[in-house]
Write an enzyme that holds these catalytic residues in place. Structure first.
Site, PDB file in Angstrom:
ATOM      1  N   HIS A  77       2.048  25.949  49.952  1.00 24.81           N
ATOM      2  CA  HIS A  77       1.040  26.519  50.538  1.00 24.81           C
ATOM      3  C   HIS A  77       1.159  28.100  50.898  1.00 24.81           C
ATOM      4  O   HIS A  77       0.373  28.649  51.322  1.00 24.81           O
ATOM      5  CB  HIS A  77       0.673  25.670  51.803  1.00 24.81           C
ATOM      6  CG  HIS A  77       0.018  24.361  51.306  1.00 24.81           C
ATOM      7  ND1 HIS A  77      -0.608  23.523  52.264  1.00 24.81           N
ATOM      8  CD2 HIS A  77      -0.208  23.774  50.065  1.00 24.81           C
ATOM      9  CE1 HIS A  77      -1.042  22.549  51.742  1.00 24.81           C
ATOM     10  NE2 HIS A  77      -0.835  22.529  50.445  1.00 24.81           N
ATOM     11  N   SER A  78       2.214  28.262  51.032  1.00 21.51           N
ATOM     12  CA  SER A  78       2.662  29.772  50.837  1.00 21.51           C
ATOM     13  C   SER A  78       1.950  30.612  49.936  1.00 21.51           C
ATOM     14  O   SER A  78       1.487  31.869  50.193  1.00 21.51           O
ATOM     15  CB  SER A  78       4.103  30.203  51.180  1.00 21.51           C
ATOM     16  OG  SER A  78       4.158  31.565  50.930  1.00 21.51           O
ATOM     17  N   THR A  81      -0.667  36.290  53.356  1.00 22.97           N
ATOM     18  CA  THR A  81       0.122  36.774  52.114  1.00 22.97           C
ATOM     19  C   THR A  81       0.168  35.760  51.072  1.00 22.97           C
ATOM     20  O   THR A  81       1.333  35.335  50.320  1.00 22.97           O
ATOM     21  CB  THR A  81       1.437  37.208  52.664  1.00 22.97           C
ATOM     22  OG1 THR A  81       2.313  36.156  53.068  1.00 22.97           O
ATOM     23  CG2 THR A  81       1.449  38.312  53.469  1.00 22.97           C
ATOM     24  N   HIS A 114       0.084  17.134  42.354  1.00 21.38           N
ATOM     25  CA  HIS A 114      -1.028  16.250  41.921  1.00 21.38           C
ATOM     26  C   HIS A 114      -0.501  15.155  40.848  1.00 21.38           C
ATOM     27  O   HIS A 114      -0.819  14.093  40.950  1.00 21.38           O
ATOM     28  CB  HIS A 114      -2.256  16.786  41.854  1.00 21.38           C
ATOM     29  CG  HIS A 114      -2.846  17.336  43.001  1.00 21.38           C
ATOM     30  ND1 HIS A 114      -4.022  16.883  43.632  1.00 21.38           N
ATOM     31  CD2 HIS A 114      -2.374  18.442  43.923  1.00 21.38           C
ATOM     32  CE1 HIS A 114      -4.269  17.470  45.037  1.00 21.38           C
ATOM     33  NE2 HIS A 114      -3.322  18.474  45.263  1.00 21.38           N
ATOM     34  N   ASP A 115       0.135  15.935  39.982  1.00 24.31           N
ATOM     35  CA  ASP A 115       0.725  14.955  38.907  1.00 24.31           C
ATOM     36  C   ASP A 115       1.638  14.180  39.280  1.00 24.31           C
ATOM     37  O   ASP A 115       1.494  12.888  38.798  1.00 24.31           O
ATOM     38  CB  ASP A 115       0.931  15.904  37.341  1.00 24.31           C
ATOM     39  CG  ASP A 115       1.416  15.094  36.348  1.00 24.31           C
ATOM     40  OD1 ASP A 115       0.735  13.955  35.929  1.00 24.31           O
ATOM     41  OD2 ASP A 115       2.188  15.319  35.634  1.00 24.31           O
ATOM     42  N   GLY A 169       4.778   9.223  37.394  1.00 19.17           N
ATOM     43  CA  GLY A 169       4.892  10.306  38.316  1.00 19.17           C
ATOM     44  C   GLY A 169       4.829  11.514  37.470  1.00 19.17           C
ATOM     45  O   GLY A 169       3.535  11.985  36.911  1.00 19.17           O
TER      46      GLY A 169
END
Length: 371
Positions: free
Chosen positions: A202-203, A222, A74-75, A92
């Site tokens: 997202h894991s 998991t 997000h940064d 960024g």
């Protein structure tokens, strides 16, 4: 970032490491006996000990680690060359989300990040490092706490942000695939394949704010392991919702207790991204290699890699992922190939085993304190 730019980033990093290795006099031995490319890296061992004990609960891959990884994206992604010169000072991965947290954490896609920013800020002040460097460092250390994660790279040299990032630059889970592809291309010329690489994060992730009534809903079964199970379960047919069914950006998930983002669902099934998505199933080595590559690129967005110092030696090595099946991926109990909604037309879906036992619910992850 196009492949040629990614290669340029990696080449610059490797060239810097080679130059530092050749110039022995520039290397330094820290008080703990570790040899690093530059003396300035030594301070990060102190930061490491502090955050492992006091932020990550003794080196756990829990909510604080998950949110620290989220904060990196997000940064960093809040940069837009297309907005120049209006956003000419936005760089960024510059720590603006921490420096201007009262502004940026109120942007809709950043809801919930105020807690991890609040937890991280005292470490920045205590150790005298820049917010941009700390966010990248905490994200790399957080990943190292998750079994199966790659050996993370970490470079220093990010000057503090001088202005907040504009709103509207962080993708939302209810955005279309076209919107998200366009956004990451604008940010760093990342293509649709590299977008999939980013989503490997997202894991080891959970949702705290999609459903206002339930926090800590993992995206796969998991969430404490960096593995390809996320890429399996996002391709399984949805059967229901853990909480309410009218949450913006959420679609039905295959397992009780699991949250499925609409954007993940769509990207897993889009013709431009489906085969790359499927390519991570049962392929831990590709998952690790590609994510290591894209994480470095994200943490250097808006920065000059040639002006940065390689302090990767400070980052711990992750434990290997547990080998539940020969290829790591599996179908959850009670599920088979019949539950797969395959979208890749080029290659068959990998053959997986089904874990034995009755169907179970995915456990929630307690959110960070104050969430």
């Amino acid at each position: 970032m196009a492949f040629k730019k990614l290669l340029a980033v990696l080449t610059a990093a490797l060239s810097l490491r080679a130059a530092q290795g050749a110039a022995v006099e520039k290397r330094a031995t820290c008080s703990n006996g570790k040899v690093v490319p530059a003396a300035s890296c030594c301070t990060w061992f102190n930061v490491l000990s502090d955050i492992q004990e006091n932020l990550f609960n003794g080196g756990q891959c829990g909510a604080e680690a998950h949110e620290s990884i989220r904060l990196v994206f997000h940064d960093a992604i809040a940069i837009s060359p297309a907005m120049e010169p209006q956003a000419s000072s936005v760089r960024g991965a510059d720590g603006s989300i921490m420096i201007f947290d009262e502004i940026e954490t109120n942007f809709h896609p950043n809801i919930g990040l105020d807690e991890i920013v609040r937890l991280q800020k005292p470490f920045v002040q205590k150790h005298g490092v820049t917010p941009g460097d700390f966010i990248a460092f905490a994200g790399a250390v957080a990943l190292s706490n998750c079994p199966g994660a790659p050996q993370m790279n970490f470079f220093t040299g990010r000057a503090p942000a001088t202005q907040p990032a504009p709103d509207g630059l962080v993708p939302e889970p209810f955005h279309s695939v076209d919107q998200i592809i366009d956004r990451v291309f604008d940010a760093g010329e990342f293509d649709e394949l590299e977008l999939v690489w980013m989503l490997s994060a997202h894991s080891v992730a959970a949702a705290n704010d999609i459903d206002p009534n339930i926090q800590g809903l993992p995206f796969d079964s998991t969430p404490g392991i960096f593995d390809s199970q996320f890429f399996v379960e996002t391709q399984l047919a949805g059967t229901g919702f853990t909480g309410g069914s009218n949450n913006q950006g959420e679609v039905s998930s295959p397992l009780p207790g699991e949250m499925r983002l609409q954007s993940d669902f769509l990207i897993a099934r889009d013709a431009r991204t489906a085969c790359e998505w499927q390519s991570f199933v049962n392929n831990q080595s590709k998952l690790v290699s590609d994510f290591q590559f894209i994480f470095l690129a994200l943490t250097q967005l808006g920065q000059d890699p040639d002006a940065m110092t390689d302090c990767s030696a400070v980052i711990p090595i992750s434990k290997p992922a547990p080998n539940n099946t020969p290829g790591f991926s599996f179908f959850p109990p009670g599920m088979t190939m019949d539950d797969v909604e395959q979208a890749c037309a080029e290659t068959p879906f990998p053959t997986l085993s089904t874990l034995p036992g009755p169907a179970t619910s995915v456990a929630r992850i307690p959110p960070p304190p104050g969430a």
